[in-house]
Motif scaffolding. Structure first.
Motif, PDB file in Angstrom:
ATOM      1  N   LYS A 229       0.814  -1.211   0.000  1.00 41.06           N
ATOM      2  CA  LYS A 229       0.000   0.000   0.000  1.00 41.06           C
ATOM      3  C   LYS A 229       0.852   1.267   0.000  1.00 41.06           C
ATOM      4  O   LYS A 229       0.332   2.362  -0.228  1.00 41.06           O
ATOM      5  CB  LYS A 229      -0.929   0.024   1.228  1.00 41.06           C
ATOM      6  CG  LYS A 229      -2.108  -0.937   1.126  1.00 41.06           C
ATOM      7  CD  LYS A 229      -2.938  -0.938   2.404  1.00 41.06           C
ATOM      8  CE  LYS A 229      -3.617   0.389   2.651  1.00 41.06           C
ATOM      9  NZ  LYS A 229      -4.712   0.671   1.699  1.00 41.06           N
ATOM     10  N   CYS A 230       2.151   1.147   0.311  1.00 35.28           N
ATOM     11  CA  CYS A 230       3.027   2.312   0.324  1.00 35.28           C
ATOM     12  C   CYS A 230       4.361   1.930  -0.319  1.00 35.28           C
ATOM     13  O   CYS A 230       4.583   0.782  -0.692  1.00 35.28           O
ATOM     14  CB  CYS A 230       3.239   2.819   1.752  1.00 35.28           C
ATOM     15  SG  CYS A 230       4.149   1.670   2.817  1.00 35.28           S
ATOM     16  N   ASP A 231       5.250   2.894  -0.427  1.00 34.78           N
ATOM     17  CA  ASP A 231       6.566   2.653  -1.030  1.00 34.78           C
ATOM     18  C   ASP A 231       7.678   2.728   0.015  1.00 34.78           C
ATOM     19  O   ASP A 231       8.856   2.817  -0.332  1.00 34.78           O
ATOM     20  CB  ASP A 231       6.841   3.653  -2.153  1.00 34.78           C
ATOM     21  CG  ASP A 231       6.714   5.111  -1.706  1.00 34.78           C
ATOM     22  OD1 ASP A 231       6.163   5.357  -0.613  1.00 34.78           O
ATOM     23  OD2 ASP A 231       7.144   6.003  -2.461  1.00 34.78           O
ATOM     24  N   CYS A 232       7.320   2.678   1.300  1.00 39.35           N
ATOM     25  CA  CYS A 232       8.298   2.907   2.363  1.00 39.35           C
ATOM     26  C   CYS A 232       9.386   1.839   2.412  1.00 39.35           C
ATOM     27  O   CYS A 232      10.584   2.154   2.483  1.00 39.35           O
ATOM     28  CB  CYS A 232       7.590   2.992   3.714  1.00 39.35           C
ATOM     29  SG  CYS A 232       6.353   4.304   3.804  1.00 39.35           S
ATOM     30  N   GLY A 233       8.983   0.561   2.423  1.00 38.92           N
ATOM     31  CA  GLY A 233       9.969  -0.509   2.484  1.00 38.92           C
ATOM     32  C   GLY A 233      10.953  -0.472   1.331  1.00 38.92           C
ATOM     33  O   GLY A 233      12.181  -0.482   1.546  1.00 38.92           O
ATOM     34  N   PRO A 234      10.473  -0.422   0.080  1.00 39.72           N
ATOM     35  CA  PRO A 234      11.400  -0.327  -1.054  1.00 39.72           C
ATOM     36  C   PRO A 234      12.289   0.909  -0.995  1.00 39.72           C
ATOM     37  O   PRO A 234      13.462   0.853  -1.390  1.00 39.72           O
ATOM     38  CB  PRO A 234      10.463  -0.290  -2.260  1.00 39.72           C
ATOM     39  CG  PRO A 234       9.248  -1.042  -1.817  1.00 39.72           C
ATOM     40  CD  PRO A 234       9.090  -0.673  -0.373  1.00 39.72           C
ATOM     41  N   GLN A 235      11.755   2.034  -0.523  1.00 38.97           N
ATOM     42  CA  GLN A 235      12.593   3.232  -0.412  1.00 38.97           C
ATOM     43  C   GLN A 235      13.706   3.035   0.612  1.00 38.97           C
ATOM     44  O   GLN A 235      14.847   3.452   0.391  1.00 38.97           O
ATOM     45  CB  GLN A 235      11.738   4.446  -0.022  1.00 38.97           C
ATOM     46  CG  GLN A 235      10.926   5.023  -1.163  1.00 38.97           C
ATOM     47  CD  GLN A 235      10.376   6.381  -0.821  1.00 38.97           C
ATOM     48  OE1 GLN A 235      10.102   6.686   0.336  1.00 38.97           O
ATOM     49  NE2 GLN A 235      10.201   7.222  -1.821  1.00 38.97           N
ATOM     50  N   LEU A 236      13.384   2.391   1.731  1.00 32.30           N
ATOM     51  CA  LEU A 236      14.385   2.108   2.750  1.00 32.30           C
ATOM     52  C   LEU A 236      15.500   1.236   2.174  1.00 32.30           C
ATOM     53  O   LEU A 236      16.692   1.518   2.358  1.00 32.30           O
ATOM     54  CB  LEU A 236      13.733   1.419   3.944  1.00 32.30           C
ATOM     55  CG  LEU A 236      14.654   0.910   5.053  1.00 32.30           C
ATOM     56  CD1 LEU A 236      15.406   2.064   5.703  1.00 32.30           C
ATOM     57  CD2 LEU A 236      13.855   0.136   6.102  1.00 32.30           C
ATOM     58  N   HIS A 237      15.106   0.186   1.489  1.00 35.72           N
ATOM     59  CA  HIS A 237      16.097  -0.733   0.917  1.00 35.72           C
ATOM     60  C   HIS A 237      16.913  -0.055  -0.181  1.00 35.72           C
ATOM     61  O   HIS A 237      18.137  -0.245  -0.257  1.00 35.72           O
ATOM     62  CB  HIS A 237      15.392  -1.972   0.371  1.00 35.72           C
ATOM     63  CG  HIS A 237      14.673  -2.741   1.435  1.00 35.72           C
ATOM     64  ND1 HIS A 237      13.641  -3.610   1.149  1.00 35.72           N
ATOM     65  CD2 HIS A 237      14.822  -2.773   2.778  1.00 35.72           C
ATOM     66  CE1 HIS A 237      13.185  -4.134   2.269  1.00 35.72           C
ATOM     67  NE2 HIS A 237      13.888  -3.649   3.275  1.00 35.72           N
ATOM     68  N   ALA A 238      16.248   0.745  -1.014  1.00 33.82           N
ATOM     69  CA  ALA A 238      16.960   1.441  -2.081  1.00 33.82           C
ATOM     70  C   ALA A 238      17.956   2.439  -1.504  1.00 33.82           C
ATOM     71  O   ALA A 238      19.065   2.616  -2.035  1.00 33.82           O
ATOM     72  CB  ALA A 238      15.968   2.147  -3.000  1.00 33.82           C
ATOM     73  N   ALA A 239      17.584   3.098  -0.407  1.00 33.93           N
ATOM     74  CA  ALA A 239      18.499   4.054   0.219  1.00 33.93           C
ATOM     75  C   ALA A 239      19.743   3.354   0.747  1.00 33.93           C
ATOM     76  O   ALA A 239      20.872   3.827   0.564  1.00 33.93           O
ATOM     77  CB  ALA A 239      17.781   4.793   1.345  1.00 33.93           C
ATOM     78  N   LEU A 240      19.557   2.206   1.408  1.00 32.11           N
ATOM     79  CA  LEU A 240      20.706   1.459   1.924  1.00 32.11           C
ATOM     80  C   LEU A 240      21.603   0.976   0.787  1.00 32.11           C
ATOM     81  O   LEU A 240      22.837   1.023   0.890  1.00 32.11           O
ATOM     82  CB  LEU A 240      20.219   0.284   2.760  1.00 32.11           C
ATOM     83  CG  LEU A 240      19.601   0.641   4.119  1.00 32.11           C
ATOM     84  CD1 LEU A 240      18.954  -0.582   4.757  1.00 32.11           C
ATOM     85  CD2 LEU A 240      20.647   1.237   5.064  1.00 32.11           C
TER      86      LEU A 240
END
Length: 359
Positions: A229-240
């Motif tokens: 429902k959101c993009d938070c998890g992928p954004q966290l992983h992409a940032a790392l």
């Protein structure tokens, strides 16, 4: 040295009291009131409050607009409590879960006489306790004395507005990470007794150079459960991943779930989204602003760690502005494109249209 609690310590005590349904005394000059969370009040406590005076329910203007109630005080409404209204009626005012299936039977009568400062402070206090922003308020003479005699926490209205709190380092330790390699996790604890926040150094970032930084708000559903429902998890992983590729970076992980309204209220918002409301509309129906987060915390973490300049991984210009107001130089906004799915397409469109995100 005094052993009595200071204002910040009493504020944290008041938050816990509200969450348990216990009254808190608020004072402003010679005015005073007892306030109880609308979602935590019990029938016994409501009856006891009625013996002291005439209760009203304080709601934010957003919630009042949903209920078609007049907000004569601008940012809030004071709704008169009918003599035959019980706990269920109060809960229905505060919680929009059944608004569509059981519309409110009006008319709702809004007070317009007197000062609303105590009611406004009650809502601020409820928000800071991650409760629905609604409170039952009964004015009482000499509220501070009443609180002392009955073992209740007392605050002035000024004390409900927590100042920018200092974050104190607790511990730091090495942390090997699947996506970012070796790093160091720092735990910081706020002086006001609130939840802890974290900073993760990826590799060994230099203090005299702008560091690649991600200011990330905790998202249990996205970061842990892999919500679509959101993009938070992928954004966290992409940032790392980006920090690993760049050779270093800093991830600031702020415990501000649901844009600062807490996980329970976030799930209430999700339930409203299932009824057809977008994320901003859902927040408003609950009585919250679009975004209740405080990004000053991120600026303080960077200052405490010794990073005055950053390249910020974000699509949200408000994060850039908030860090710069906190004394951090943002040399570059680095776009972070990750996590777009069919399930979150409307969510992302709302972030762009209503929250100013650059996607």
């Amino acid at each position: 040295m005094s052993l009595s609690p200071n204002p910040l310590e009493r504020l944290n005590r008041a938050r816990a009291d509200l969450r348990m349904g216990l009254p808190v005394a608020l004072t402003r000059g010679d005015q005073g009131a007892l306030v109880v969370s609308a979602e935590a009040i019990t029938a016994d406590r409501l009856a006891a409050l009625r013996m002291l005076g005439t209760p009203v329910v304080a709601l934010t203007a957003h919630r009042a607009q949903t209920l078609k109630a007049r907000a004569y005080d601008g940012d809030l409404a004071r709704i008169s409590l009918p003599a035959d209204a019980g706990v269920a009626w109060i809960e229905a005012l505060a919680d929009p879960a059944d608004d569509l299936t059981h519309p409110m039977k009006g008319p709702l009568i809004s007070r317009r006489d007197g000062d609303a400062a105590l009611h406004r402070a009650a809502i601020v206090l409820a928000k800071s306790a991650h409760l629905l922003p609604a409170a039952v308020v009964v004015t009482v003479p000499d509220a501070a004395k009443f609180a002392q005699e009955n073992g209740l926490t007392a605050l002035t209205t000024d004390e409900t507005e927590a100042p920018e709190t200092r974050l104190n380092p607790v511990v730091a330790a090495r942390l090997p990470m699947r996506l970012a390699g070796m790093g160091r996790l720092h735990v910081f604890r706020p002086q006001d007794g609130g939840v802890e926040h974290y900073a993760i150094e990826v590799c060994r970032p230099m203090r005299d150079q702008p560091v690649l930084t991600r200011l990330h708000s905790a998202c249990f559903t996205g970061d842990v459960m892999g919500s679509l429902k959101c993009d938070c998890g992928p954004q966290l992983h992409a940032a790392l991943n980006s920090m690993h590729d760049a050779g270093s970076g800093v991830l600031l992980y702020l415990n501000q779930e649901g844009r600062g309204i807490g996980l329970a209220n976030k799930m209430r918002a999700y339930s409203l989204q299932d009824q057809g409301f977008d994320t901003v509309e859902a927040n408003h129906r609950l009585g919250f602003e679009d975004d209740e987060r405080d990004f000053r915390l991120g600026a303080e973490l960077l200052r405490r760690l010794g990073f005055p300049q950053v390249k910020l991984l974000t699509n949200n210009p408000k994060k850039v502005a908030m860090l710069e107001r906190g004394g951090i130089t943002v040399l570059e906004r680095v776009p972070l494109q990750a996590g777009q799915t069919d399930e979150n397409a409307d969510y992302l469109a709302t972030k762009a249209a209503k929250s100013g995100h650059i996607l």
